[in-house]
Design a protein around this motif. Structure first.
Motif, short mmCIF file in Angstrom:
data_model
loop_
_atom_site.label_atom_id
_atom_site.label_comp_id
_atom_site.label_asym_id
_atom_site.label_seq_id
_atom_site.Cartn_x
_atom_site.Cartn_y
_atom_site.Cartn_z
N VAL A 125 19.33 47.72 33.99
CA VAL A 125 20.51 47.37 34.79
C VAL A 125 21.65 47.14 33.81
CG1 VAL A 125 21.58 45.64 36.28
CG2 VAL A 125 19.23 46.38 36.72
N GLY A 126 22.80 47.73 34.06
CA GLY A 126 23.98 47.49 33.24
C GLY A 126 25.12 47.06 34.12
N GLY A 127 26.16 46.45 33.55
CA GLY A 127 27.26 46.02 34.40
C GLY A 127 28.52 45.70 33.63
N MET A 128 29.62 45.73 34.36
CA MET A 128 30.90 45.28 33.81
C MET A 128 31.63 44.50 34.91
SD MET A 128 33.28 48.72 33.82
CE MET A 128 33.81 49.50 35.36
N ALA A 129 32.49 43.60 34.50
CA ALA A 129 33.26 42.81 35.46
C ALA A 129 34.59 42.44 34.85
CB ALA A 129 32.49 41.55 35.88
N LYS A 130 35.55 42.11 35.71
CA LYS A 130 36.83 41.57 35.26
C LYS A 130 37.22 40.44 36.19
CE LYS A 130 40.49 41.89 36.73
NZ LYS A 130 41.34 41.13 37.73
N GLY A 131 38.13 39.61 35.71
CA GLY A 131 38.63 38.56 36.58
C GLY A 131 38.35 37.22 35.96
N ALA A 132 39.29 36.33 36.15
CA ALA A 132 39.09 34.98 35.66
C ALA A 132 38.66 34.13 36.82
CB ALA A 132 40.38 34.49 35.04
N GLY A 133 37.82 34.68 37.69
CA GLY A 133 37.50 33.93 38.88
C GLY A 133 36.20 34.35 39.52
N MET A 134 36.23 34.53 40.83
CA MET A 134 34.97 34.61 41.52
C MET A 134 35.01 35.54 42.70
SD MET A 134 36.26 31.21 42.71
CE MET A 134 37.15 31.50 41.22
N LEU A 135 33.85 35.78 43.24
CA LEU A 135 33.72 36.69 44.35
C LEU A 135 34.26 36.08 45.64
CD1 LEU A 135 32.68 39.33 45.44
CD2 LEU A 135 30.56 38.18 45.94
N ASP A 179 33.59 28.93 41.30
CA ASP A 179 34.78 28.55 42.05
C ASP A 179 35.80 28.02 41.07
OD1 ASP A 179 36.68 27.53 43.82
OD2 ASP A 179 35.15 27.18 45.34
N SER A 180 36.51 28.95 40.46
CA SER A 180 37.42 28.53 39.40
C SER A 180 38.64 27.81 39.95
CB SER A 180 37.84 29.75 38.58
OG SER A 180 38.67 29.34 37.53
N ASP A 181 39.26 28.36 40.97
CA ASP A 181 40.44 27.68 41.52
C ASP A 181 40.53 27.75 43.04
OD1 ASP A 181 41.20 30.23 42.01
OD2 ASP A 181 43.16 30.08 41.07
N GLY A 182 39.42 28.08 43.69
CA GLY A 182 39.39 28.00 45.15
C GLY A 182 40.19 29.07 45.87
N CYS A 183 40.76 30.01 45.12
CA CYS A 183 41.61 31.02 45.75
C CYS A 183 40.81 32.31 45.96
CB CYS A 183 42.83 31.29 44.89
SG CYS A 183 43.86 29.83 44.70
N LEU A 184 40.95 32.85 47.16
CA LEU A 184 40.15 34.01 47.57
C LEU A 184 41.03 35.25 47.50
CD1 LEU A 184 37.49 35.00 48.95
CD2 LEU A 184 38.57 34.48 51.11
#
Lengths: 391, 391
Positions: free
Chosen positions: B171-181, B219-224
């Motif tokens: 399994v391989g993966g990449m992600a970006k973002g300073a936050g969450m799903l 939940d870095s800053d609660g913003c969706l």
């Protein structure tokens, strides 16, 4: 003249040494009657401070002769000893009031409400607080409302007071806190007084409706305090009995005035933001949408940066369960409709955010209900003040 | 090696001029098969970006041959023209892939998922994006995973990649973002690949469970966000079919690794905070309590100030509907039980908050369920970065 504007009330604010600054930190409000009717609204937080648990018991009778308020310590999360401290404070105040030579009535501890604000988790220095209560009793005056309003300040930079005139009767009030009743920054305390003649049920209805559209519509930082308390005391000294509608209107006006003062003085805020939600299917939807935008840190930091970032506003609206179609939403910032039908409209560069007042208008196009939520931006000063508060 | 670690995948990352910095901003991941099975999880925000609406349609077939990702613009709140831009991007990629001399299969636009991230509310510069897509097709390589991971960065300070080894499959993966799903800071995009043999239902189950205990617990800053997307692509190139449990475990490990990297690189954060809730009546209660503490700005600013302010933690717990008695709660900060039975216990001065890692443990004493939520502090740098992002 704050809580002493209506007839039948005396108040005092003294320095008891709870605040290291030496500023006033103990307030007392006394209802000299002839009536001593009261209503109260308390924090919805399940972790309730000792003075909240105490005052909820006191209010059950609908009879309150005095309110002792202290800054310099919240007396929250202090267990059974903290509750005993609150009880002892009420006993001390009742004894001092009963023994005073002012001709007032005998006062029982169960008729004394208590409010505290300050750091959570630490016991109050009773050796300072109890002499402070005695000094406040000795200092009670018919013009003591301003001193009392000063004594309940914590991070407030100025005291908050209000007076609303009825026809032959008056409503007065004081508040502290850089936040709100439901969700609360630090703690919000408020005492509203009136010399109108009214029973406890009438007071209760007036206070709940007033809070619903004032303190409950303020959401400075989404944090709900352990100590929030709003009390309404009626002396009946005017001899005039207004209608429910008249009383509710006056109390609402007083609470709205105080709520606006809280937002204007919120910790570290550089903006006072009114989020008007219109075209909602119901008032609950409008409040939910307004509160979601008010609590969104990305919206709040954008406002601090004078950035009319309507995309963040739409993203915040999208997290709610309110009735709307994303492609219907319009958003105006300070009168410029930067978003129409869910997409870019007028040039965002036209938005002037240089001032302190910001008006965000969100039209959901889903009905005719509306509500306004008041909030602040999220600034460096907020981070600074709240990262250094207890250390 | 990111998304190209499993066999059957090629990737590319190129600079198309969407970012003013000239950095890579268009990524392409291609599944060369033999299988082209896929599953996806998308933002719960009701205001969904055009690429989310498009990719949700694509995923309905369970068949994805390629993913085009761009930074430099979210293509959210851009109306019908924005959706047409996404459609055109997929058509362009499909045509370029079908016409390329690599012997790969014909690709239809409906087999191309699209992800975008950046500022909300502005159209993408298609005159730059489409040539970028063509360049990415030309640059596809079996070791292109790192370049692709770089191309999706926005405010990220470093790229996020992961590799998890199965037995004969990967399994391989990449992600970006300073936050969450679920709640998202800026936007979180993630592509996970595997050469395992698995059908769409099996992939879907693996991805949903993995997200539930990884990105959904951040939940870095609660913003969706309007754009959050997590895709799982399977090529079957290993010829090995793991069990559901094996696949779920490996995908979960990959997602957890990426989620931790997101928290570690969150915008302006100076702390990585693990909020462990134990003794809960159920897992939902544990998650609700952890999330409430993670979203509380007063807790977050206190942590930024190295202040073990457990009173604010209790106040945040008190706003939830979880089963607990306020007088039962214990709280430890970095191993020091500063609160026992809802009141002060060990000396808060013993708590060492000088490091970057913070562990908050909350025991509700209401059952045996537990959950951990990952968050950050609220710092001056967060305010700075988010007050200046779009201007």
């Amino acid at each position: 003249m704050s809580v002493t504007a209506p007839r039948g009330f005396r108040a005092a604010g003294v320095a008891a040494g709870l605040k290291s600054s030496g500023a006033r930190d103990v307030a007392l409000v006394v209802n000299d009657g002839p009536d001593a009717v009261a209503a109260g609204v308390f924090t919805a937080n399940r972790v309730k401070a000792a003075p909240v648990l105490w005052s909820q018991q006191v209010l059950r009778t609908g009879l309150v002769r005095a309110v002792v308020l202290n800054s310099g310590g919240a007396n929250a999360c202090t267990g059974a000893p903290g509750f005993q401290d609150t009880h002892a404070t009420a006993e001390h105040a009742a004894a001092a009031l009963s023994g005073s030579a002012d001709g007032g009535p005998e006062v029982g501890a169960g008729e004394v409400a208590i409010c505290s604000t300050g750091l959570i988790g630490e016991r109050l220095p009773m050796q300072r607080l109890l002499p402070g209560v005695a000094a406040a009793v000795a200092g009670l005056a018919a013009d003591g409302g301003l001193a009392a309003a000063e004594a309940i300040m914590t991070t407030d930079t100025r005291s908050k007071t209000t007076v609303v005139a009825g026809t032959g009767w008056t409503v007065g009030g004081m508040a502290k806190g850089a936040g709100m009743l439901a969700p609360a920054l630090a703690t919000m305390l408020c005492v509203v007084t009136t010399d109108a003649v009214a029973g406890p049920a009438m007071l209760d209805e007036a206070l709940r409706e007033a809070c619903r559209v004032s303190f409950d519509r303020v959401d400075s930082d989404g944090c709900l305090s352990t100590n929030d308390t709003v009390l309404l005391l009626a002396s009946g000294a005017s001899g005039i009995a207004p209608s429910q509608a008249e009383l509710t209107a006056a109390v609402t006006e007083a609470c709205r005035d105080l709520a606006r003062q809280l937002v204007a003085d919120a910790e570290g805020a550089s903006k006072e933001v009114a989020i008007e939600v219109v075209g909602a299917a119901g008032e609950d939807d409008a409040v939910e949408v307004g509160r979601s935008v008010a609590r969104n840190n990305l919206v709040k930091t954008a406002l601090f940066g004078n950035d009319p970032n309507w995309g963040r506003i739409l993203a915040a609206v999208g997290t709610t369960g309110a009735a709307f179609e994303p492609d219907d939403i319009d958003v105006a910032v300070n009168g410029i409709w930067v978003c129409r039908s869910g997409a870019a409209a007028e040039d965002r560069a036209k938005v002037d955010l240089s001032g302190r007042q910001v008006a965000i208008r969100i039209d959901l196009h889903a009905g005719s209900a509306e509500a306004t939520i008041w909030t602040n931006d999220l600034s460096h000063a907020y981070v600074h003040e709240n990262s250094a508060y207890s250390t």
